[in-house]
Enzyme design. Structure first.
Site, PDB file in Angstrom:
ATOM      1  N   GLY A  59       3.040  -1.198   4.163  1.00 26.31           N
ATOM      2  CA  GLY A  59       3.104   0.228   3.874  1.00 26.31           C
ATOM      3  C   GLY A  59       4.511   0.651   3.509  1.00 26.31           C
ATOM      4  O   GLY A  59       4.982   0.442   2.390  1.00 26.31           O
ATOM      5  N   GLY A  60       5.220   1.225   4.465  1.00 25.81           N
ATOM      6  CA  GLY A  60       6.536   1.809   4.214  1.00 25.81           C
ATOM      7  C   GLY A  60       7.504   0.919   3.449  1.00 25.81           C
ATOM      8  O   GLY A  60       8.183   1.382   2.523  1.00 25.81           O
ATOM      9  N   GLY A  66       2.902   2.179  10.673  1.00 28.83           N
ATOM     10  CA  GLY A  66       3.865   3.271  10.527  1.00 28.83           C
ATOM     11  C   GLY A  66       4.621   3.599  11.802  1.00 28.83           C
ATOM     12  O   GLY A  66       5.267   4.632  11.901  1.00 28.83           O
ATOM     13  N   HIS A  99      -9.312   1.363   4.959  1.00 30.35           N
ATOM     14  CA  HIS A  99      -8.020   1.528   5.629  1.00 30.35           C
ATOM     15  C   HIS A  99      -8.201   2.464   6.826  1.00 30.35           C
ATOM     16  O   HIS A  99      -8.980   3.417   6.759  1.00 30.35           O
ATOM     17  CB  HIS A  99      -6.976   2.092   4.656  1.00 30.35           C
ATOM     18  CG  HIS A  99      -5.592   2.016   5.227  1.00 30.35           C
ATOM     19  ND1 HIS A  99      -5.120   2.951   6.121  1.00 30.35           N
ATOM     20  CD2 HIS A  99      -4.606   1.098   5.078  1.00 30.35           C
ATOM     21  CE1 HIS A  99      -3.893   2.604   6.482  1.00 30.35           C
ATOM     22  NE2 HIS A  99      -3.560   1.481   5.859  1.00 30.35           N
ATOM     23  N   GLU A 158      -6.501   4.812   7.921  1.00 32.16           N
ATOM     24  CA  GLU A 158      -6.274   6.237   7.637  1.00 32.16           C
ATOM     25  C   GLU A 158      -7.508   6.865   7.003  1.00 32.16           C
ATOM     26  O   GLU A 158      -7.817   8.032   7.248  1.00 32.16           O
ATOM     27  CB  GLU A 158      -5.029   6.388   6.749  1.00 32.16           C
ATOM     28  CG  GLU A 158      -3.760   6.101   7.553  1.00 32.16           C
ATOM     29  CD  GLU A 158      -2.615   5.505   6.756  1.00 32.16           C
ATOM     30  OE1 GLU A 158      -2.636   5.556   5.513  1.00 32.16           O
ATOM     31  OE2 GLU A 158      -1.690   4.966   7.400  1.00 32.16           O
ATOM     32  N   ASN A 163       0.868  -1.185   0.000  1.00 28.78           N
ATOM     33  CA  ASN A 163       0.000   0.000   0.000  1.00 28.78           C
ATOM     34  C   ASN A 163       0.902   1.231   0.000  1.00 28.78           C
ATOM     35  O   ASN A 163       1.507   1.559   1.014  1.00 28.78           O
ATOM     36  CB  ASN A 163      -0.892  -0.036   1.256  1.00 28.78           C
ATOM     37  CG  ASN A 163      -1.728   1.227   1.389  1.00 28.78           C
ATOM     38  OD1 ASN A 163      -1.816   2.032   0.456  1.00 28.78           O
ATOM     39  ND2 ASN A 163      -2.348   1.403   2.545  1.00 28.78           N
ATOM     40  N   TRP A 164       0.959   1.884  -1.158  1.00 28.03           N
ATOM     41  CA  TRP A 164       1.860   3.038  -1.283  1.00 28.03           C
ATOM     42  C   TRP A 164       1.355   4.276  -0.551  1.00 28.03           C
ATOM     43  O   TRP A 164       2.096   5.230  -0.375  1.00 28.03           O
ATOM     44  CB  TRP A 164       2.045   3.397  -2.763  1.00 28.03           C
ATOM     45  CG  TRP A 164       2.875   2.436  -3.537  1.00 28.03           C
ATOM     46  CD1 TRP A 164       3.498   1.302  -3.074  1.00 28.03           C
ATOM     47  CD2 TRP A 164       3.184   2.525  -4.936  1.00 28.03           C
ATOM     48  NE1 TRP A 164       4.173   0.689  -4.104  1.00 28.03           N
ATOM     49  CE2 TRP A 164       3.997   1.423  -5.253  1.00 28.03           C
ATOM     50  CE3 TRP A 164       2.849   3.421  -5.941  1.00 28.03           C
ATOM     51  CZ2 TRP A 164       4.481   1.196  -6.547  1.00 28.03           C
ATOM     52  CZ3 TRP A 164       3.317   3.206  -7.227  1.00 28.03           C
ATOM     53  CH2 TRP A 164       4.131   2.105  -7.527  1.00 28.03           C
TER      54      TRP A 164
HETATM   55  P1  13P Z   1       3.354   0.286   7.561  1.00 28.78           P
HETATM   56  O1  13P Z   1       3.798  -1.005   6.942  1.00 28.78           O
HETATM   57  O2  13P Z   1       4.099   1.482   7.060  1.00 28.78           O
HETATM   58  O3  13P Z   1       3.273   0.180   9.050  1.00 28.78           O
HETATM   59  O4  13P Z   1       1.841   0.532   7.062  1.00 28.78           O
HETATM   60  C1  13P Z   1       0.923  -0.490   7.190  1.00 28.78           C
HETATM   61  C2  13P Z   1      -0.294  -0.133   6.432  1.00 28.78           C
HETATM   62  O5  13P Z   1      -1.038   0.766   6.801  1.00 28.78           O
HETATM   63  C3  13P Z   1      -0.574  -0.862   5.185  1.00 28.78           C
HETATM   64  O6  13P Z   1      -1.857  -0.580   4.730  1.00 28.78           O
END
Ligand code: 13P
Length: 252
Positions: free
Chosen positions: A234-235, A174, A96, A98, A10-11
């Site tokens: 994510g990252g 994150g 998600h 966020e 997930n960018w």
């Molecule tokens: P991270 O891998 O950066 O913790 O993010 C996870 C995420 O929200 C994937 O959707």
């Protein structure tokens, strides 16, 4: 029941088209022989067309990160499932944390979005997960039950197995604070049991990803757990080498 592992990156709101092209030219040779693992990148709307074109014929699928529940309408700034499907996008991330936290995504809307995605031929990745406070209060199971039951309530039972669920504890996103294998397995097993409460066959077939600070060095341990069928990254999905290493860990 064998479930094909599924690793998705997930960018979030990263990468212009040029940056996405650089990434994909680094990723494709690294995952070309990753048989037995489904691989996806979940990219900003502006990168979709370029990534669909650049991944055609490869093992990498392209997902969007959100969509509106209606097929068309006066919803300025929104994008629908049929519009994504028309671009040959493979699926879409829904719910998600966020989006729930910053953009007021509700379980009511998700109950419409998940079946709308399936109806348009998209694979939905439905994200669920608890906050740190909810976990500390012992409210994790209540939160997961509410999200899974409400968000899936309009999915036809015979299509339930096509949904992918990503368990993402919000406190692990994150933060570098990854769930322990015990915590991740317990929560993913609980999510599977919730699906079993709807349909036992679907529970055996549905894929559940873990997400939250998945990195190349912790992926193998998490992906080996019995109820974890993949990762939503994510990252560590922003660089071809680290993302490819996570895909490789899913093959083990
Ligand atoms: P991270 O891998 O950066 O913790 O993010 C996870 C995420 O929200 C994937 O959707």
């Amino acid at each position: 029941m064998t479930r094909t592992p599924f690793v998705a990156g997930n960018w979030k709101m990263f990468k212009t088209v040029g940056e996405a092209e650089m990434f994909i030219s680094g990723l494709l040779p690294r995952v070309s022989s990753s048989e037995g693992v489904d691989v996806a990148i979940c990219v900003p709307f502006t990168d979709l067309q370029a990534m669909v074109d650049s991944t055609r014929g490869s093992r990498v699928q392209v997902f969007a990160q959100n969509m509106h529940e209606a097929a068309t309408g006066a919803f300025t700034g929104e994008v629908s499932a049929p519009m994504l499907a028309d671009l040959d996008v493979h699926g879409v991330v829904l719910g998600h944390s966020e989006r729930r936290q910053y953009f007021n995504e509700t379980d009511r809307a998700l109950a419409e979005k998940v079946p709308a995605a399936l109806e348009a031929g998209l694979v939905p990745i439905l994200c669920v997960g608890e906050t740190e406070a909810e976990r500390e209060e012992g409210a994790m199971e209540r939160k997961l039950r509410h999200q899974v039951q409400e968000d899936l309530e309009n999915v036809p039972v015979e299509r339930l197995h096509e949904v992918v669920i990503a368990y993402e504890p919000i406190w692990a996103i994150g933060t570098g604070k990854v769930a322990t294998p015990e915590q991740a397995q317990e929560a993913c097993a609980f999510v599977r049991a919730l699906v079993a409460g709807i349909d036992a066959d679907a529970a055996g077939a549905i894929r559940i990803q873990y997400g939250g600070s998945v990195k190349a060095d912790n992926a193998a341990e998490l992906l080996a757990l019995p109820d974890i069928d993949g990762a939503l990254v994510g990252g560590a999905s922003l660089e071809p080498a680290s993302f490819a290493a996570i895909v490789e860990a899913a093959r083990a």
